[in-house]
Design a protein around this motif. Structure first.
Motif, PDB file in Angstrom:
ATOM      1  N   GLU A 298       0.860  -1.186   0.000  1.00  0.00           N
ATOM      2  CA  GLU A 298       0.000   0.000   0.000  1.00  0.00           C
ATOM      3  C   GLU A 298       0.895   1.233   0.000  1.00  0.00           C
ATOM      4  OE1 GLU A 298      -2.270  -0.131   3.606  1.00  0.00           O
ATOM      5  OE2 GLU A 298      -0.495  -0.256   4.856  1.00  0.00           O
ATOM      6  N   ASP A 299       0.355   2.357  -0.444  1.00  0.00           N
ATOM      7  CA  ASP A 299       1.130   3.594  -0.447  1.00  0.00           C
ATOM      8  C   ASP A 299       1.380   4.045   0.983  1.00  0.00           C
ATOM      9  OD1 ASP A 299       1.204   3.735  -3.216  1.00  0.00           O
ATOM     10  OD2 ASP A 299      -0.621   4.932  -3.332  1.00  0.00           O
ATOM     11  N   ARG A 300       2.639   4.353   1.264  1.00  0.00           N
ATOM     12  CA  ARG A 300       3.015   4.872   2.578  1.00  0.00           C
ATOM     13  C   ARG A 300       3.730   6.197   2.402  1.00  0.00           C
ATOM     14  NH1 ARG A 300       4.585   0.134   6.847  1.00  0.00           N
ATOM     15  NH2 ARG A 300       2.693  -1.070   6.538  1.00  0.00           N
ATOM     16  N   TYR A 301       3.685   6.993   3.449  1.00  0.00           N
ATOM     17  CA  TYR A 301       4.235   8.341   3.404  1.00  0.00           C
ATOM     18  C   TYR A 301       4.956   8.657   4.706  1.00  0.00           C
ATOM     19  CZ  TYR A 301       0.587   8.387  -0.110  1.00  0.00           C
ATOM     20  OH  TYR A 301      -0.210   8.054  -1.172  1.00  0.00           O
ATOM     21  N   HIS A 302       5.824   9.669   4.634  1.00  0.00           N
ATOM     22  CA  HIS A 302       6.468  10.214   5.819  1.00  0.00           C
ATOM     23  C   HIS A 302       5.922  11.618   6.042  1.00  0.00           C
ATOM     24  CE1 HIS A 302       9.468   7.092   6.355  1.00  0.00           C
ATOM     25  NE2 HIS A 302       9.804   7.191   5.090  1.00  0.00           N
ATOM     26  N   ALA A 303       5.735  11.970   7.290  1.00  0.00           N
ATOM     27  CA  ALA A 303       5.372  13.336   7.661  1.00  0.00           C
ATOM     28  C   ALA A 303       6.420  13.822   8.657  1.00  0.00           C
ATOM     29  CB  ALA A 303       3.984  13.382   8.285  1.00  0.00           C
ATOM     30  N   PHE A 304       7.127  14.873   8.272  1.00  0.00           N
ATOM     31  CA  PHE A 304       8.069  15.529   9.158  1.00  0.00           C
ATOM     32  C   PHE A 304       7.314  16.689   9.789  1.00  0.00           C
ATOM     33  CE2 PHE A 304      10.449  13.557   5.834  1.00  0.00           C
ATOM     34  CZ  PHE A 304      11.664  13.185   6.366  1.00  0.00           C
ATOM     35  N   GLY A 305       7.300  16.774  11.115  1.00  0.00           N
ATOM     36  CA  GLY A 305       6.540  17.845  11.725  1.00  0.00           C
ATOM     37  C   GLY A 305       6.919  18.107  13.157  1.00  0.00           C
TER      38      GLY A 305
ATOM     39  N   ALA B 246       5.520   7.733   9.987  1.00  0.00           N
ATOM     40  CA  ALA B 246       5.271   6.925   8.803  1.00  0.00           C
ATOM     41  C   ALA B 246       3.793   6.578   8.869  1.00  0.00           C
ATOM     42  CB  ALA B 246       6.126   5.662   8.814  1.00  0.00           C
ATOM     43  N   PHE B 247       3.079   6.806   7.751  1.00  0.00           N
ATOM     44  CA  PHE B 247       1.644   6.573   7.781  1.00  0.00           C
ATOM     45  C   PHE B 247       1.126   6.116   6.432  1.00  0.00           C
ATOM     46  CE2 PHE B 247       1.980  10.895   6.288  1.00  0.00           C
ATOM     47  CZ  PHE B 247       0.912  11.073   5.423  1.00  0.00           C
ATOM     48  N   THR B 248      -0.077   5.587   6.454  1.00  0.00           N
ATOM     49  CA  THR B 248      -0.791   5.192   5.253  1.00  0.00           C
ATOM     50  C   THR B 248      -2.221   5.693   5.383  1.00  0.00           C
ATOM     51  OG1 THR B 248      -1.235   3.352   3.760  1.00  0.00           O
ATOM     52  CG2 THR B 248      -1.505   2.919   6.122  1.00  0.00           C
ATOM     53  N   ILE B 249      -2.961   5.608   4.303  1.00  0.00           N
ATOM     54  CA  ILE B 249      -4.366   6.003   4.331  1.00  0.00           C
ATOM     55  C   ILE B 249      -5.195   4.775   3.992  1.00  0.00           C
ATOM     56  CG2 ILE B 249      -6.129   7.490   3.324  1.00  0.00           C
ATOM     57  CD1 ILE B 249      -3.820   9.499   2.762  1.00  0.00           C
ATOM     58  N   ARG B 250      -6.072   4.414   4.912  1.00  0.00           N
ATOM     59  CA  ARG B 250      -6.956   3.265   4.728  1.00  0.00           C
ATOM     60  C   ARG B 250      -8.389   3.699   4.970  1.00  0.00           C
ATOM     61  NH1 ARG B 250      -3.832  -1.290   8.290  1.00  0.00           N
ATOM     62  NH2 ARG B 250      -1.959  -1.423   7.009  1.00  0.00           N
TER      63      ARG B 250
END
Length: 80
Positions: A30-37, A48-52
């Motif tokens: 599945e598509d995964r992403y990083h969020a720097f914040g 590290a997150f995904t959208i489900r």
């Protein structure tokens, strides 16, 4: 939790001008992403997150290391 990051801190990152990058290494299933914040208390986090099912699912959350913090500060947009 291994890195002692609260769920509320993860939520705060998404509301405090994060920088997003695709996580190509871990996106086979599945598509995964990083969020720097940053949290409301000034803690620099890497998520590290995904959208489900139209919901964000955080897979991992930890403090940013020195290089990640520099990347975030260089690439974030100032909110006016």
């Amino acid at each position: 939790m291994k890195h002692k990051v609260e769920n509320s801190e993860c939520e705060e990152v998404f509301f405090n001008n994060p920088v997003f990058l695709p996580d190509r290494l871990h996106s086979q299933i599945e598509d995964r992403y990083h969020a720097f914040g940053i949290t409301n208390n000034g803690r620099f986090l890497l998520l590290a997150f995904t959208i489900r099912k139209n919901k964000i699912r955080v897979v991992s959350a930890r403090n940013q290391d020195k290089k990640e913090k520099e990347y975030y500060q260089k690439n974030r947009r100032e909110v006016k």
